[in-house]
Scaffold this motif. Structure first.
Motif, PDB file in Angstrom:
ATOM      1  N   ASN A 108       0.845  -1.188   0.000  1.00  0.00           N
ATOM      2  CA  ASN A 108       0.000   0.000   0.000  1.00  0.00           C
ATOM      3  C   ASN A 108       0.878   1.236   0.000  1.00  0.00           C
ATOM      4  O   ASN A 108       1.844   1.330   0.758  1.00  0.00           O
ATOM      5  CB  ASN A 108      -0.910   0.009   1.234  1.00  0.00           C
ATOM      6  CG  ASN A 108      -1.716   1.280   1.347  1.00  0.00           C
ATOM      7  OD1 ASN A 108      -1.253   2.265   1.891  1.00  0.00           O
ATOM      8  ND2 ASN A 108      -2.920   1.269   0.826  1.00  0.00           N
ATOM      9  N   ALA A 110       0.098   5.507   0.031  1.00  0.00           N
ATOM     10  CA  ALA A 110      -0.964   6.508   0.129  1.00  0.00           C
ATOM     11  C   ALA A 110      -0.366   7.900   0.305  1.00  0.00           C
ATOM     12  O   ALA A 110       0.607   8.087   1.044  1.00  0.00           O
ATOM     13  CB  ALA A 110      -1.880   6.196   1.307  1.00  0.00           C
ATOM     14  N   VAL A 131      -5.331   9.606  -1.757  1.00  0.00           N
ATOM     15  CA  VAL A 131      -5.251   8.679  -2.882  1.00  0.00           C
ATOM     16  C   VAL A 131      -4.273   7.579  -2.479  1.00  0.00           C
ATOM     17  O   VAL A 131      -3.238   7.857  -1.870  1.00  0.00           O
ATOM     18  CB  VAL A 131      -4.833   9.374  -4.201  1.00  0.00           C
ATOM     19  CG1 VAL A 131      -3.437   9.967  -4.113  1.00  0.00           C
ATOM     20  CG2 VAL A 131      -4.949   8.426  -5.381  1.00  0.00           C
ATOM     21  N   GLU A 132      -4.661   6.356  -2.761  1.00  0.00           N
ATOM     22  CA  GLU A 132      -3.784   5.247  -2.389  1.00  0.00           C
ATOM     23  C   GLU A 132      -3.830   4.154  -3.437  1.00  0.00           C
ATOM     24  O   GLU A 132      -4.804   3.998  -4.166  1.00  0.00           O
ATOM     25  CB  GLU A 132      -4.112   4.702  -1.011  1.00  0.00           C
ATOM     26  CG  GLU A 132      -5.499   4.161  -0.829  1.00  0.00           C
ATOM     27  CD  GLU A 132      -5.728   3.796   0.629  1.00  0.00           C
ATOM     28  OE1 GLU A 132      -5.131   2.809   1.083  1.00  0.00           O
ATOM     29  OE2 GLU A 132      -6.492   4.499   1.293  1.00  0.00           O
ATOM     30  N   ARG A 133      -2.762   3.404  -3.475  1.00  0.00           N
ATOM     31  CA  ARG A 133      -2.613   2.291  -4.404  1.00  0.00           C
ATOM     32  C   ARG A 133      -2.369   1.026  -3.581  1.00  0.00           C
ATOM     33  O   ARG A 133      -1.457   0.982  -2.751  1.00  0.00           O
ATOM     34  CB  ARG A 133      -1.426   2.549  -5.338  1.00  0.00           C
ATOM     35  CG  ARG A 133      -1.158   1.465  -6.337  1.00  0.00           C
ATOM     36  CD  ARG A 133      -2.126   1.538  -7.481  1.00  0.00           C
ATOM     37  NE  ARG A 133      -1.734   0.576  -8.512  1.00  0.00           N
ATOM     38  CZ  ARG A 133      -2.520   0.185  -9.460  1.00  0.00           C
ATOM     39  NH1 ARG A 133      -3.734   0.677  -9.545  1.00  0.00           N
ATOM     40  NH2 ARG A 133      -2.113  -0.674 -10.363  1.00  0.00           N
ATOM     41  N   ASN A 134      -3.227   0.034  -3.792  1.00  0.00           N
ATOM     42  CA  ASN A 134      -3.099  -1.257  -3.114  1.00  0.00           C
ATOM     43  C   ASN A 134      -2.836  -2.338  -4.152  1.00  0.00           C
ATOM     44  O   ASN A 134      -3.434  -2.330  -5.229  1.00  0.00           O
ATOM     45  CB  ASN A 134      -4.398  -1.632  -2.389  1.00  0.00           C
ATOM     46  CG  ASN A 134      -4.632  -0.774  -1.197  1.00  0.00           C
ATOM     47  OD1 ASN A 134      -3.845  -0.789  -0.264  1.00  0.00           O
ATOM     48  ND2 ASN A 134      -5.713  -0.014  -1.201  1.00  0.00           N
ATOM     49  N   ARG A 135      -1.939  -3.255  -3.800  1.00  0.00           N
ATOM     50  CA  ARG A 135      -1.705  -4.408  -4.667  1.00  0.00           C
ATOM     51  C   ARG A 135      -1.568  -5.649  -3.791  1.00  0.00           C
ATOM     52  O   ARG A 135      -0.754  -5.688  -2.874  1.00  0.00           O
ATOM     53  CB  ARG A 135      -0.450  -4.229  -5.501  1.00  0.00           C
ATOM     54  CG  ARG A 135      -0.250  -5.405  -6.439  1.00  0.00           C
ATOM     55  CD  ARG A 135       0.815  -5.174  -7.453  1.00  0.00           C
ATOM     56  NE  ARG A 135       0.783  -6.260  -8.422  1.00  0.00           N
ATOM     57  CZ  ARG A 135       1.680  -6.414  -9.349  1.00  0.00           C
ATOM     58  NH1 ARG A 135       2.676  -5.555  -9.453  1.00  0.00           N
ATOM     59  NH2 ARG A 135       1.605  -7.414 -10.185  1.00  0.00           N
ATOM     60  N   GLU A 164      -5.515  -1.923  -7.183  1.00  0.00           N
ATOM     61  CA  GLU A 164      -6.574  -0.911  -7.247  1.00  0.00           C
ATOM     62  C   GLU A 164      -6.034   0.425  -6.766  1.00  0.00           C
ATOM     63  O   GLU A 164      -5.208   0.476  -5.852  1.00  0.00           O
ATOM     64  CB  GLU A 164      -7.760  -1.292  -6.359  1.00  0.00           C
ATOM     65  CG  GLU A 164      -8.477  -2.552  -6.761  1.00  0.00           C
ATOM     66  CD  GLU A 164      -9.281  -2.414  -8.041  1.00  0.00           C
ATOM     67  OE1 GLU A 164      -9.695  -1.283  -8.375  1.00  0.00           O
ATOM     68  OE2 GLU A 164      -9.487  -3.440  -8.710  1.00  0.00           O
ATOM     69  N   THR A 165      -6.523   1.496  -7.373  1.00  0.00           N
ATOM     70  CA  THR A 165      -6.251   2.844  -6.895  1.00  0.00           C
ATOM     71  C   THR A 165      -7.541   3.382  -6.285  1.00  0.00           C
ATOM     72  O   THR A 165      -8.597   3.314  -6.913  1.00  0.00           O
ATOM     73  CB  THR A 165      -5.778   3.756  -8.044  1.00  0.00           C
ATOM     74  OG1 THR A 165      -4.585   3.196  -8.602  1.00  0.00           O
ATOM     75  CG2 THR A 165      -5.504   5.162  -7.561  1.00  0.00           C
TER      76      THR A 165
END
Length: 176
Positions: A108, A110, A131-135, A164-165
């Motif tokens: 993650n 953010a 805003v965050e990016r999870n993988r 997902e963003t």
């Protein structure tokens, strides 16, 4: 009726988690408004490994089956158990055998900002964006249950990978 139930499954899990959150807070004025702004960056990584084993196996690591010979042997070690007078003492051999394996990770990143505006002694307004990016990744492995390789990893059976963003916001007003 007495039942032998699922006895002996062992889960050996290793988790690793590292997190860093860094905030920068600044205070300033724009005209009559007093601002308290917070900006930041959050980073995290979690990994895990899960091995499932069962020690109640034949010497070659294979499970007991419904064959009459296996039932006779298993009955010797896994007698029917009464719910009203349970006897869970195991007296048979232990042959720990890998029966399942999986690994996974979650990352993650953010970025965020939040501002509180004090208009006067009675009113405050606040707003923020994130805003965050999870993988996430997940892998399961096939494990042999047949001799002579019972308990051996046979390869990858499935892979999951999702990214997902996400975007979120907050708005508010406070009257004191």
């Amino acid at each position: 009726a007495p039942s032998t139930g699922p006895r002996g499954t062992t889960r050996d899990t290793t988790n690793t988690l590292i997190v860093n959150q860094t905030d920068l807070t600044t205070k300033f004025n724009t005209g009559e408004l007093e601002h308290t702004a917070v900006t930041g960056l959050a980073l995290s990584r979690e990994t895990y490994s899960l091995d499932t084993t069962n020690p109640f196996r034949k010497a070659d690591g294979t499970p007991y089956t419904s064959s009459s010979a296996d039932l006779a042997a298993a009955g010797q070690y896994f007698p029917a158990m009464s719910l009203s007078d349970p006897n869970s003492t195991y007296s048979g051999p232990l042959n720990p055998t890998l029966t399942g394996k999986s690994t996974g990770s979650l990352d993650n990143v953010a970025l965020y900002g939040f501002d509180t505006l004090k208009a006067n002694e009675f009113w405050e307004f606040n707003g923020g964006l994130r805003v965050e990016r999870n993988r996430g990744k997940f892998t399961t492995y096939g494990v042999s249950s047949t001799a002579p390789n019972a308990g051996s990893v046979t390869g990858i059976s499935s892979i999951g990978d999702n990214a997902e963003t996400l975007f979120s916001y907050r708005l508010g007003a406070v009257y004191k």
